[in-house]
Design an enzyme around this catalytic site. Structure first.
Site, PDB file in Angstrom:
ATOM      1  N   LYS A 258     -10.024   0.293  -2.363  1.00  0.00           N
ATOM      2  CA  LYS A 258      -9.942   0.051  -0.920  1.00  0.00           C
ATOM      3  C   LYS A 258     -10.342   1.335  -0.208  1.00  0.00           C
ATOM      4  O   LYS A 258      -9.767   2.399  -0.459  1.00  0.00           O
ATOM      5  CB  LYS A 258      -8.524  -0.365  -0.516  1.00  0.00           C
TER       6      LYS A 258
ATOM      7  N   ASP B  52       0.869  -1.182   0.000  1.00  0.00           N
ATOM      8  CA  ASP B  52       0.000   0.000   0.000  1.00  0.00           C
ATOM      9  C   ASP B  52       0.905   1.231   0.000  1.00  0.00           C
ATOM     10  O   ASP B  52       1.472   1.589   1.029  1.00  0.00           O
ATOM     11  CB  ASP B  52      -0.900   0.018   1.243  1.00  0.00           C
TER      12      ASP B  52
ATOM     13  N   LYS C 225      -6.802   3.507  -3.335  1.00  0.00           N
ATOM     14  CA  LYS C 225      -7.194   3.496  -1.921  1.00  0.00           C
ATOM     15  C   LYS C 225      -7.403   4.931  -1.469  1.00  0.00           C
ATOM     16  O   LYS C 225      -6.657   5.828  -1.874  1.00  0.00           O
ATOM     17  CB  LYS C 225      -6.097   2.790  -1.123  1.00  0.00           C
TER      18      LYS C 225
END
Length: 212
Positions: free
Chosen positions: A180, A89, A151
């Site tokens: 996400k 991430d 995300k």
């Protein structure tokens, strides 16, 4: 699928102790969360704690500001994968994006994706700092660079996930990338609403609470 199967159970606090990370992994196994998400220094420990389970391990890169050099982010990503991370991430370079340095932003995402091979790459946009136009551009750049997910947030900025941002992101990425939602998701109703909006993963430190 149960809600647990969508959750990245997360502890990214600077104060997280070894005991905290062991507890995080134990909770992930107890509740059947999809993944745990930790800072790079805890990847080796978390991998050990999760062995013989199906739970994935995600590590954050360039966290939480995204303002490190590309070379530093690439090294960090490769290091985390070598230690056992299944997913990365990364935080986008917000300053570059706001400076309209789109090629540099895209090239950085692409470089990290190349460095981690077939591992999953999620690009954190940190939507609280972006205009809608910048969010759209960030989504386009992420997809163009081969990211697997976009995300919303680090959870360390001035705001977290919103339904409006997720709707915008879904419109931009369609089926070309997953989404996400993370940052401030603390109740089950909100989590289920995000899933309805097309989110594939929810990042939260409140996983056990969400399921109760």
């Amino acid at each position: 699928m149960s809600l647990a199967a969508y959750i990245d159970h997360t502890n990214l606090k600077p104060t997280a102790t070894i005991a905290d990370i062991k507890q995080l992994c134990l909770e992930a196994k107890t509740y059947g969360f999809y993944a745990v998400c930790v800072n790079g220094c805890h990847v080796f420990l978390a991998k050990e704690e999760l062995k013989n389970s199906k739970i994935k391990l995600a590590a954050v890169i360039g966290f939480p500001l995204g303002a490190m050099s590309t070379e530093a982010k690439v090294f960090e990503a490769r290091d985390c994968v070598e230690q056992g991370a299944d997913e990365i991430d990364m935080v986008i370079n917000v300053g570059w994006l706001k400076s309209k340095m789109y090629e540099a932003v895209g090239n950085e995402i692409q470089a990290i994706k190349l460095a981690i091979g077939n591992k999953i790459l999620k690009v954190i946009l940190e939507t609280c700092y972006l205009t809608d136009e910048e969010k759209e551009m960030a989504c386009s750049l992420s997809v163009g660079a081969g990211a697997d997910f976009v995300k919303t947030s680090t959870g360390f900025g001035s705001g977290g996930a919103t339904f409006e941002d997720v709707t915008l992101m879904k419109r931009m990425v369609g089926d070309k990338a997953k989404i996400k939602a993370s940052g401030g998701i603390k109740d089950k109703e909100a989590a289920l609403k995000y899933l309805e909006l097309g989110v594939s993963r929810i990042g939260t430190s409140s996983g056990p609470t969400l399921l109760k």
